[in-house]
Design a protein around this motif. Structure first.
Motif, PDB file in Angstrom:
ATOM      1  N   SER A 164     -32.621  28.019 -32.939  1.00 47.08           N
ATOM      2  CA  SER A 164     -32.530  27.808 -31.493  1.00 47.08           C
ATOM      3  C   SER A 164     -31.108  27.471 -31.045  1.00 47.08           C
ATOM      4  N   ARG A 165     -30.188  27.312 -32.016  1.00 41.67           N
ATOM      5  CA  ARG A 165     -28.785  27.050 -31.669  1.00 41.67           C
ATOM      6  C   ARG A 165     -27.877  27.856 -32.592  1.00 41.67           C
ATOM      7  N   LEU A 166     -26.708  28.189 -32.074  1.00 39.87           N
ATOM      8  CA  LEU A 166     -25.775  29.045 -32.802  1.00 39.87           C
ATOM      9  C   LEU A 166     -24.360  28.509 -32.619  1.00 39.87           C
ATOM     10  N   LEU A 167     -23.616  28.465 -33.724  1.00 42.67           N
ATOM     11  CA  LEU A 167     -22.202  28.071 -33.664  1.00 42.67           C
ATOM     12  C   LEU A 167     -21.338  29.318 -33.776  1.00 42.67           C
ATOM     13  N   SER A 168     -20.280  29.376 -32.973  1.00 47.92           N
ATOM     14  CA  SER A 168     -19.302  30.464 -33.114  1.00 47.92           C
ATOM     15  C   SER A 168     -17.910  29.839 -33.189  1.00 47.92           C
ATOM     16  N   ALA A 169     -17.074  30.358 -34.092  1.00 48.33           N
ATOM     17  CA  ALA A 169     -15.713  29.825 -34.253  1.00 48.33           C
ATOM     18  C   ALA A 169     -14.733  30.991 -34.276  1.00 48.33           C
ATOM     19  N   ASP A 170     -13.510  30.744 -33.788  1.00 54.29           N
ATOM     20  CA  ASP A 170     -12.555  31.852 -33.699  1.00 54.29           C
ATOM     21  C   ASP A 170     -11.235  31.557 -34.424  1.00 54.29           C
ATOM     22  N   ALA A 171     -10.329  32.517 -34.357  1.00 55.46           N
ATOM     23  CA  ALA A 171      -9.045  32.430 -35.057  1.00 55.46           C
ATOM     24  C   ALA A 171      -8.035  31.561 -34.309  1.00 55.46           C
ATOM     25  N   ASP A 172      -8.488  30.900 -33.239  1.00 55.13           N
ATOM     26  CA  ASP A 172      -7.602  29.983 -32.518  1.00 55.13           C
ATOM     27  C   ASP A 172      -8.078  28.535 -32.683  1.00 55.13           C
ATOM     28  N   GLY A 173      -9.098  28.333 -33.552  1.00 53.28           N
ATOM     29  CA  GLY A 173      -9.591  26.982 -33.825  1.00 53.28           C
ATOM     30  C   GLY A 173     -10.654  26.489 -32.853  1.00 53.28           C
ATOM     31  N   HIS A 174     -11.153  27.339 -31.985  1.00 51.16           N
ATOM     32  CA  HIS A 174     -12.195  26.926 -31.022  1.00 51.16           C
ATOM     33  C   HIS A 174     -13.580  27.122 -31.631  1.00 51.16           C
ATOM     34  N   ILE A 175     -14.433  26.108 -31.508  1.00 51.09           N
ATOM     35  CA  ILE A 175     -15.820  26.185 -31.982  1.00 51.09           C
ATOM     36  C   ILE A 175     -16.734  25.959 -30.776  1.00 51.09           C
ATOM     37  N   LYS A 176     -17.709  26.839 -30.591  1.00 50.98           N
ATOM     38  CA  LYS A 176     -18.648  26.700 -29.468  1.00 50.98           C
ATOM     39  C   LYS A 176     -20.069  26.611 -30.001  1.00 50.98           C
ATOM     40  N   CYS A 177     -20.868  25.762 -29.352  1.00 54.78           N
ATOM     41  CA  CYS A 177     -22.278  25.612 -29.719  1.00 54.78           C
ATOM     42  C   CYS A 177     -23.110  26.248 -28.611  1.00 54.78           C
ATOM     43  N   TRP A 178     -23.934  27.231 -28.975  1.00 54.06           N
ATOM     44  CA  TRP A 178     -24.789  27.947 -28.019  1.00 54.06           C
ATOM     45  C   TRP A 178     -26.229  27.487 -28.198  1.00 54.06           C
ATOM     46  N   SER A 179     -26.919  27.261 -27.074  1.00 52.13           N
ATOM     47  CA  SER A 179     -28.327  26.832 -27.119  1.00 52.13           C
ATOM     48  C   SER A 179     -29.174  27.764 -26.262  1.00 52.13           C
ATOM     49  N   MET A 180     -30.446  27.904 -26.659  1.00 54.02           N
ATOM     50  CA  MET A 180     -31.377  28.689 -25.842  1.00 54.02           C
ATOM     51  C   MET A 180     -31.592  27.977 -24.507  1.00 54.02           C
ATOM     52  N   THR A 181     -31.598  28.729 -23.418  1.00 56.79           N
ATOM     53  CA  THR A 181     -31.959  28.129 -22.134  1.00 56.79           C
ATOM     54  C   THR A 181     -33.450  28.360 -21.916  1.00 56.79           C
ATOM     55  N   ASP A 182     -34.155  27.297 -21.549  1.00 48.29           N
ATOM     56  CA  ASP A 182     -35.615  27.350 -21.316  1.00 48.29           C
ATOM     57  C   ASP A 182     -36.366  27.885 -22.533  1.00 48.29           C
ATOM     58  N   HIS A 183     -35.805  27.679 -23.744  1.00 47.74           N
ATOM     59  CA  HIS A 183     -36.451  28.110 -24.998  1.00 47.74           C
ATOM     60  C   HIS A 183     -36.724  29.613 -25.015  1.00 47.74           C
ATOM     61  N   LEU A 184     -35.818  30.403 -24.450  1.00 47.50           N
ATOM     62  CA  LEU A 184     -35.977  31.859 -24.425  1.00 47.50           C
ATOM     63  C   LEU A 184     -34.999  32.499 -25.396  1.00 47.50           C
ATOM     64  N   ALA A 185     -35.511  33.380 -26.259  1.00 43.04           N
ATOM     65  CA  ALA A 185     -34.683  33.982 -27.309  1.00 43.04           C
ATOM     66  C   ALA A 185     -33.630  34.928 -26.754  1.00 43.04           C
ATOM     67  N   ASN A 186     -33.786  35.366 -25.501  1.00 44.94           N
ATOM     68  CA  ASN A 186     -32.772  36.255 -24.917  1.00 44.94           C
ATOM     69  C   ASN A 186     -32.087  35.612 -23.710  1.00 44.94           C
ATOM     70  N   SER A 187     -31.899  34.293 -23.803  1.00 39.93           N
ATOM     71  CA  SER A 187     -31.180  33.581 -22.749  1.00 39.93           C
ATOM     72  C   SER A 187     -30.428  32.421 -23.391  1.00 39.93           C
ATOM     73  N   TRP A 188     -29.090  32.498 -23.387  1.00 38.48           N
ATOM     74  CA  TRP A 188     -28.277  31.514 -24.117  1.00 38.48           C
ATOM     75  C   TRP A 188     -27.164  30.963 -23.236  1.00 38.48           C
ATOM     76  N   GLU A 189     -26.774  29.723 -23.515  1.00 37.40           N
ATOM     77  CA  GLU A 189     -25.646  29.131 -22.794  1.00 37.40           C
ATOM     78  C   GLU A 189     -24.819  28.285 -23.750  1.00 37.40           C
ATOM     79  N   ASN A 190     -23.533  28.173 -23.438  1.00 38.88           N
ATOM     80  CA  ASN A 190     -22.624  27.342 -24.237  1.00 38.88           C
ATOM     81  C   ASN A 190     -22.700  25.913 -23.688  1.00 38.88           C
ATOM     82  N   THR A 191     -23.162  24.984 -24.546  1.00 35.29           N
ATOM     83  CA  THR A 191     -23.364  23.612 -24.075  1.00 35.29           C
ATOM     84  C   THR A 191     -22.190  22.705 -24.436  1.00 35.29           C
TER      85      THR A 191
END
Length: 781
Positions: A34-61
């Motif tokens: 239900s959550r996903l981490l993404s990290a890039d080559a500039d040192g930024h890490i973002k945590c993504w969560s499902m909105t309203d528990h929907l598998a095709n609706s995500w937001e960066n919290t």
């Protein structure tokens, strides 16, 4: 961009504009998906969560960053939960013997021992950064150097120890440099995150110490711990332009030999012998084609055989293998410790269908299409890979690893993995890939047998999960489709029974320990009277008093119970046909008893608020429909309430049920949601090609035509399967649908009463069958 898709509907891609400016280097799911981490080559890490528990609706919290320092490794902190499988005990009757809870400490605990959530990352310059998610939504972040002398980190991986520590492995990419290991301890001191690091023993790859291969493999291209919670074993791959070599290493405690002089002064006895941690090579491959990707198994298999000898019936068990992809397009499944080849797939470059015979075919020359990234499913029965042309592929990995095992052994492997998913709650979609229509009946029966051997408490915990599992299995065979309807109805009945009983409140607070719901069950099972009013007299009716608005808001659920009882009784004369939906209920004493209890509750509520009663279309105005149905239901229940000695319904009961259609209008029961997923299209061994954004037609063999009898035709009014509300032929409300069973329900509640909220809260995260939700377009059909 980040693209998220579900394996049951792989053509539906949800694409997120990630906001990362530099290339994304790491993506990491959490345990629940239900959550996903993404990290890039500039040192930024973002945590993504499902909105309203929907598998095709995500937001960066939330997120964190190490400015300008590329992230090379990323992981969620461990939550302390580990359930090991004992493959050698797969024949045991008790789930406690097959799957045991391993003592494992979380990376960090809050007050009361609750695991603290967060993530850890390693940067290219040798920094380790930890971010902790506080319950109030704040993020505590701290960054430290892995060691005093910082050096470039080209490859890194993260693992966890049972004691709650974190182990980081790093390499600068050169095979002549050592692979370094560090212990990382995370703590919270004065509301700040604190990181302590310690150097562990390092190792040099064996191929660099071998004179014949000293300069043959200059670069380390892959560095992986065998599992996230197995920090003692590591897999290394060194490569040149054309070939690779893979080594598996293990960290062991060894006794330090003591010189004889010191032995004479103070003899070393037993535990007093000084110990040292040392890396030892477990196994190594010969020269291989160049490795392009590695996928590791996720099953925490307990390997009691430390000498790598595994019993004959388990040596091909899927969770024992890891996958290596090569530049020639082939994929090898090799044993996770011995690195011996268990199965081979050739096909990416030669475009041949996936089947067991592929192992025996020679490789064909052609364009070198190869996997750049791979991932094994939870039970290692499916492998997903993305190749260098951007194509996504899924491979089925046979439970027998392509070797010919008898049917019983294959069934035993599948059954064992189904039981594991039932106990852990993991998705069993990849197991269904291997279930052929002729296996379904056998698997369902054996699964039920194993379930019935467990103690009553565990049975109660797993009661709904096993029903959902049986439903998904029965969808795979045209002979058992009608039973899918029964299992869905049973899940719905259990949910309604729990919800309605939970609304009952004791009249006095100092009542005995039994709840009104438990007393209702007890009294209804004792009093076998066929008159509903005589059963009702024995209950404390003051416990059933609810607000009028609450009773009215439950009318749709009450109507379903009434319609279902009427349908079942009217179908009793046709009980000889097992392909008719509802057949299994006619012999299910527990479910009939549950319906009988609900009829009594509904009868009492009808005295308070007559408009909440189920509506029947009767031919006579004077007929008491509820009394009639309760009388017939009780007679049927008495025939099968004793599961050990069930009796056949007598002729009088069958005759009375035959008359029901002339007394009451029999409703059409909405049995099944329409499921347009892919699992039923994968039953044969043919290769299926799909296109993103385009749902497939009826490809190859499918059992969907068998479902047509039980689902609403296109253009007919749609129904909210959980609220039992009619949505119309072209719904105007936003809806969500289950990714597994296709169940449809509205996103927003049209009713604000507490009782309805309590009902809807049950399905906020998962569907009736345990599947995830996905948002549907307004124009769904």
């Amino acid at each position: 961009m980040i693209h998220i898709l579900d394996t049951e509907h792989p053509w539906d891609v949800y694409s997120i504009n990630s906001g990362h400016i530099e290339i994304i280097t790491c993506l990491e799911w959490d345990q629940s998906g239900s959550r996903l981490l993404s990290a890039d080559a500039d040192g930024h890490i973002k945590c993504w969560s499902m909105t309203d528990h929907l598998a095709n609706s995500w937001e960066n919290t939330v997120g964190s960053m190490v400015e300008g320092d590329p992230i090379v490794a990323l992981s969620w902190l461990h939550n302390g939960v580990k359930l090991a499988l004992h493959v050698e005990k797969s024949g045991a009757s008790n789930f406690g013997e097959k799957f045991s809870r391993v003592k494992f400490s979380p990376s960090l605990t809050l007050f009361g021992g609750k695991p603290m959530e967060g993530w850890i990352a390693v940067t290219i310059s040798g920094l380790v950064t930890v971010s902790l998610l506080k319950p109030n939504g704040q993020v505590l972040t701290s960054t430290e150097s892995l060691c005093r002398l910082r050096c470039r980190v080209a490859l890194a991986d993260i693992a966890f120890t049972g004691g709650g520590n974190i182990v980081v492995a790093t390499s600068d990419g050169s095979s002549t440099s050592p692979v370094q290991f560090y212990k990382v301890c995370v703590s919270v001191v004065n509301e700040k995150c604190k990181i302590d690091t310690e150097i562990l023993p390092s190792l040099f790859m064996r191929c660099t110490t071998d004179p014949a291969r000293k300069d043959k493999y200059p670069a380390i291209t892959h560095l992986k711990f065998l599992a996230r919670d197995m920090s003692e074993q590591v897999l290394l791959c060194a490569s040149n332009q054309n070939s690779s070599i893979v080594e598996c290493w293990s960290l062991r405690k060894e006794g330090l030999p003591v010189n004889n002089i010191f032995q004479q002064i103070s003899p070393v006895v037993g535990d007093k012998q000084p110990m040292i941690l040392k890396w030892r090579i477990l196994s190594a491959t010969n020269d291989l084609d160049r490795v392009s990707a590695v996928a590791l198994p996720k099953l925490p298999i307990s390997l009691t055989n430390t000498d790598l000898k595994v019993a004959n019936d388990t040596k091909f068990f899927p969770g024992l293998g890891l996958a290596l992809a090569f530049h020639d397009g082939s994929v090898h499944i090799v044993h996770r410790l011995s690195l011996q080849t268990m199965a081979v797939f050739y096909g990416s470059s030669s475009q041949r269908p996936v089947d067991e015979q592929a192992i025996k075919r020679q490789r064909a020359a052609g364009p070198l299409v190869h996997f750049k990234a791979m991932q094994l499913s939870w039970t290692s029965l499916a492998l997903v890979g993305i190749d260098n042309h951007g194509k996504l592929s899924m491979l089925r990995i046979s439970p027998s690893m392509g070797h010919v095992l008898d049917m019983n052994m294959s069934l035993r492997h599948l059954l064992f993995l189904l039981e594991y998913c039932m106990v852990t709650g993991y998705d069993w979609w990849d197991i269904l890939l291997h279930v052929q229509p002729n296996m379904v009946q056998n698997l369902v029966e054996k699964l039920h047998e194993e379930y019935m051997r467990q103690n009553a408490a565990l049975q109660q915990v797993l009661s709904t999960r096993i029903v959902a599992m049986k439903a998904s299995l029965c969808k795979l065979s045209s002979n058992t489709v009608a039973r899918v309807c029964d299992y869905h109805a049973k899940l719905f009945l259990i949910a309604i029974s729990c919800t309605l009983k939970s609304l009952l409140r004791p009249h006095f607070l100092n009542t005995p320990d039994k709840s009104p719901g438990d007393r209702l069950t007890e009294i209804c099972s004792k009093i076998t009277d066929i008159d509903i009013d005589k059963v009702m007299i024995n209950l404390k009716t003051e416990e059933f008093v609810l607000e009028m608005t609450t009773l009215q808001s439950l009318q749709q659920l009450i109507q379903w119970v009434g319609d279902f009882v009427l349908y079942l009784l009217a179908s009793l004369p046709n009980q000889g046909s097992p392909v008719r939906p509802g057949h299994s209920f006619l012999r299910d004493g527990a479910s009939l008893g549950m319906l009988r209890e609900l009829m009594v509750v509904i009868r009492i509520w009808g005295l308070l608020k007559p408009s909440c009663l189920p509506v029947y279309t009767a031919t006579s105005d004077t007929q008491d429909s509820m009394s009639l149905l309760f009388r017939l239901l009780t007679k049927l229940w008495l025939c099968c309430r004793d599961e050990t000695h069930p009796s056949e319904p007598d002729d009088t009961l069958i005759d009375e049920c035959c008359l029901l259609p002339s007394q009451l209008l029999i409703p059409n029961v909405d049995w099944l949601p329409i499921n347009n997923g892919i699992i039923s299209k994968l039953q044969n061994k043919q290769l299926i090609r799909l296109q993103f954004g385009k749902a497939p037609g009826l490809i190859g063999h499918t059992v969907s035509s068998q479902f047509d009898v039980f689902v609403r035709a296109p253009g007919q009014p749609k129904i909210d399967h959980l609220r039992r509300l009619h949505l119309g032929a072209y719904p105007t409300e936003e809806c969500k649908s289950c990714t597994r069973c296709g169940c449809v329900t509205m996103l927003k509640s049209p009713n604000k009463t507490t009782a309805v909220k309590q009902w809807e809260q049950r399905w906020i995260k998962n569907c009736l069958c345990g599947g995830l939700w996905r948002r549907m377009p307004l124009s769904y059909s």
